[in-house]
Design a protein around this motif. Structure first.
Motif, short mmCIF file in Angstrom:
data_model
loop_
_atom_site.label_atom_id
_atom_site.label_comp_id
_atom_site.label_asym_id
_atom_site.label_seq_id
_atom_site.Cartn_x
_atom_site.Cartn_y
_atom_site.Cartn_z
N VAL A 1 -7.56 -2.46 -7.18
CA VAL A 1 -7.58 -3.85 -7.65
C VAL A 1 -6.14 -4.31 -7.95
N TYR A 2 -5.38 -3.41 -8.54
CA TYR A 2 -3.98 -3.72 -8.87
C TYR A 2 -3.20 -4.05 -7.59
N ALA A 3 -3.34 -3.17 -6.59
CA ALA A 3 -2.62 -3.38 -5.33
C ALA A 3 -3.08 -4.66 -4.64
N ARG A 4 -4.38 -4.93 -4.72
CA ARG A 4 -4.92 -6.12 -4.05
C ARG A 4 -4.35 -7.38 -4.71
N ARG A 5 -4.32 -7.38 -6.02
CA ARG A 5 -3.82 -8.56 -6.73
C ARG A 5 -2.35 -8.83 -6.39
N ILE A 6 -1.60 -7.74 -6.39
CA ILE A 6 -0.18 -7.90 -6.07
C ILE A 6 -0.01 -8.41 -4.64
N ALA B 1 0.83 -1.20 0.00
CA ALA B 1 0.00 0.00 0.00
C ALA B 1 0.87 1.25 0.00
N LYS B 2 1.89 1.25 0.84
CA LYS B 2 2.77 2.42 0.94
C LYS B 2 3.44 2.69 -0.41
N ASP B 3 3.91 1.62 -1.00
CA ASP B 3 4.62 1.76 -2.26
C ASP B 3 3.71 2.28 -3.38
N LEU B 4 2.45 1.87 -3.33
CA LEU B 4 1.55 2.26 -4.41
C LEU B 4 0.67 3.45 -4.04
N ASN B 5 1.02 4.05 -2.89
CA ASN B 5 0.31 5.25 -2.48
C ASN B 5 -1.18 5.10 -2.24
N ILE B 6 -1.57 4.00 -1.62
CA ILE B 6 -2.97 3.88 -1.22
C ILE B 6 -3.00 3.42 0.23
N LYS B 7 -4.18 3.40 0.83
CA LYS B 7 -4.25 3.00 2.23
C LYS B 7 -4.36 1.47 2.33
N PRO B 8 -3.73 0.86 3.36
CA PRO B 8 -3.84 -0.59 3.51
C PRO B 8 -5.30 -1.04 3.59
N SER B 9 -6.13 -0.20 4.23
CA SER B 9 -7.55 -0.59 4.37
C SER B 9 -8.24 -0.67 3.01
N GLU B 10 -7.74 0.11 2.04
CA GLU B 10 -8.37 0.07 0.71
C GLU B 10 -8.12 -1.27 0.02
N ILE B 11 -6.95 -1.84 0.32
CA ILE B 11 -6.64 -3.14 -0.30
C ILE B 11 -7.64 -4.19 0.18
#
Ligand code: ADP
Ligand code: MG
Length: 465
Positions: A400-405, A380-390
């Motif tokens: 979706v991209y971050a979740r898949r990764i 999440a940090k690397d992709l600039n989103i919140k962990p809760s969003e994943i």
């Protein structure tokens, strides 16, 4: 056997902690800002890192003051480890807490501070947070890093005139910060005003200046220095306000012929979410890469670290460590620190068998301690989103991209089953997980950039633990 060693090792720290906390109690009821800062740091790093190193630091309430924070660590290698990885962060957290620039000193408990060291510390308080142990002479050069080394060295001999800006990029722990600071130390010794900063710190400084109405001072500081060194530029990604500020800072410094240097984990072209004008300026001077070290360079680095830390290891142990460590040089320091602590506490000579056990133990421990949470946090940090969003049901492309990764890396690095992963990531069932993994595997096969991204994240996750 080595389980017992670990037990003794931890007991040793435990006793130390008790001992120091007793001293602190005697000082009185002052607020222990050092402790508070370490608590803040705890939230930013993994539990393993915290427990292994930071937890054993003790803040000296008596000798520290508004501009100097002194912490004690139990042995020389832990001192070095913390110095290299956390000093800047700790200093920054002090700045947040106290609004003052604080020099952080990590030292051995019984190293008495002389008048001279005190003067040096005081002299440095007004300057930047350079780690003086990062020099050119203790940077080992090999095929993997000679281009970057030569570029930084020539800039250090001719500020503002050869490559301006100089942009160094490469993976985690390959020596970018070391090189940048080596040049910084040369400039500083010549009496130049050097600013070394991470993007994070630059951003915090900027935000605070806006809040406190002190932009004038901020600009004076960053636009009037002789040399500006900014580390880990990739964190600028998608942060527009600070990019604009950096752009103008760049223009002012470059216009005055002042040297600017950047580092990042990837080529400027590959950093997403950067303003085009900034991206192009990053490439104006010279862009140089650092590759993972070859075996001989790794051996040379280990020998150097042993010499600096006065640890003596036989040739076969050094070769063994060099083969086991894949690329991240930082891991070498962790291993030396562990070997040193064990051998001192157990009064045993280090042999290859013992080294193998210690390393095996460390590798297993690293893996065992990886959780879905800390993987998700790093992604999440690397992709600039919140962990809760994943974890959320969000369907936007980024999420979706971050979740898949995250799913893919969790499956690779942890023991969680597919149903467990499905539950955590709010996906329907194990087939959704296996479908995701299949997709990611296909992408890895077809898209070199994507593969690099996954490698980079995996490297970050495993080296943080
Ligand atoms: P990066 O900034 O690229 O993540 P660092 O500069 O922090 O990496 O390096 C990590 C550690 O490895 C530091 O302690 C540094 O001194 C050491 N290191 C890396 N490369 C070399 C080298 N070629 N010679 C000596 N030490 C090195
Ligand atoms: Mg670095």
């Amino acid at each position: 056997m080595y389980k017992l060693v670990i037990h003794v090792y931890l007991t040793f720290f435990y006793i130390n902690r008790e001992y120091y906390s007793h001293i602190q109690l005697n000082i009185g009821n002052n607020v222990n800002i050092g402790k508070e800062v370490l608590n803040l740091l705890k939230e930013e790093i993994t539990e393993v890192e915290y427990n292994r190193y930071i937890k054993h630091l003790n803040y000296d309430l008596k000798k520290s003051n508004a501009n100097l924070a002194i912490f004690y660590a139990p042995n020389a290698l832990v001192v070095n480890w913390i110095k290299n990885r956390y000093t800047e962060k700790i200093s920054h957290l002090f700045e947040i807490k106290s609004n003052a620039k604080v020099t952080v000193q990590i030292t051995l408990k019984n190293k008495v501070e002389t008048k001279k060291t005190k003067q040096i510390v005081e002299a440095k308080q007004s300057s930047s947070l350079l780690n003086t142990s990062h020099s050119f002479s203790n940077f080992m050069v090999g095929g993997s890093n000679q281009f970057a080394y030569a570029a930084v060295k020539s800039v250090s001999e001719n500020a503002g005139n050869v490559y301006n800006p100089l942009f160094i990029y490469g993976g985690v722990g390959l020596g970018k910060t070391h090189l940048m600071q080596a040049a910084g130390n040369v400039f500083q010794d010549e009496g130049k005003v050097v600013i070394y900063t991470s993007v994070e710190q630059f951003l915090n400084d900027f935000t605070r200046s806006i809040r406190n109405n002190t932009m004038e001072r901020f600009r004076e500081k960053y636009r009037k220095c002789d040399v500006l060194l900014i580390d880990d530029i990739q964190f600028l990604s998608n942060k527009e306000g600070i990019q604009e500020e950096l752009f103008h800072t760049f223009e002012a410094l470059k216009g005055d012929g002042k040297q600017i240097m950047f580092t990042a984990d990837k080529h400027p072209k590959k950093i997403a979410g950067l303003e085009a004008r900034l991206q192009s300026r990053f490439e104006w001077g010279l862009v140089a890469d650092i590759q993972p070290p070859e075996l001989e360079t790794k051996i040379a680095i280990i020998e150097k670290k042993c010499e600096i830390n006065r640890v003596s290891l036989s040739k076969d142990i050094i070769n063994y460590i060099a083969t086991v460590i894949e690329s991240n040089v930082r891991e070498i320091e962790g291993i030396l620190s562990k070997l040193h602590a064990y051998s001192q506490l157990m009064h045993i000579d280090l042999n290859l068998e013992f080294t193998k056990n210690v390393l095996k133990d460390q590798m297993n421990e690293n893996r065992e301690n990886l959780t879905i949470e800390n993987i998700t946090q790093t992604v999440a940090k690397d992709l600039n989103i919140k962990p809760s969003e994943i974890k959320s049901k969000g369907r936007s492309k980024n999420i979706v991209y971050a979740r898949r990764i995250s799913v893919y890396i969790c499956r690779e690095l942890t023991q969680n089953t597919m149903p467990q992963l499905a539950k955590y990531f709010g996906m329907k069932d194990h087939t959704a997980i296996s479908h995701t993994i299949k997709k990611i595997n296909e992408l890895i096969k077809d898209d070199e950039d994507f593969k690099l991204k996954i490698d980079e994240l995996t490297n970050k996750i495993t080296s943080a633990s």
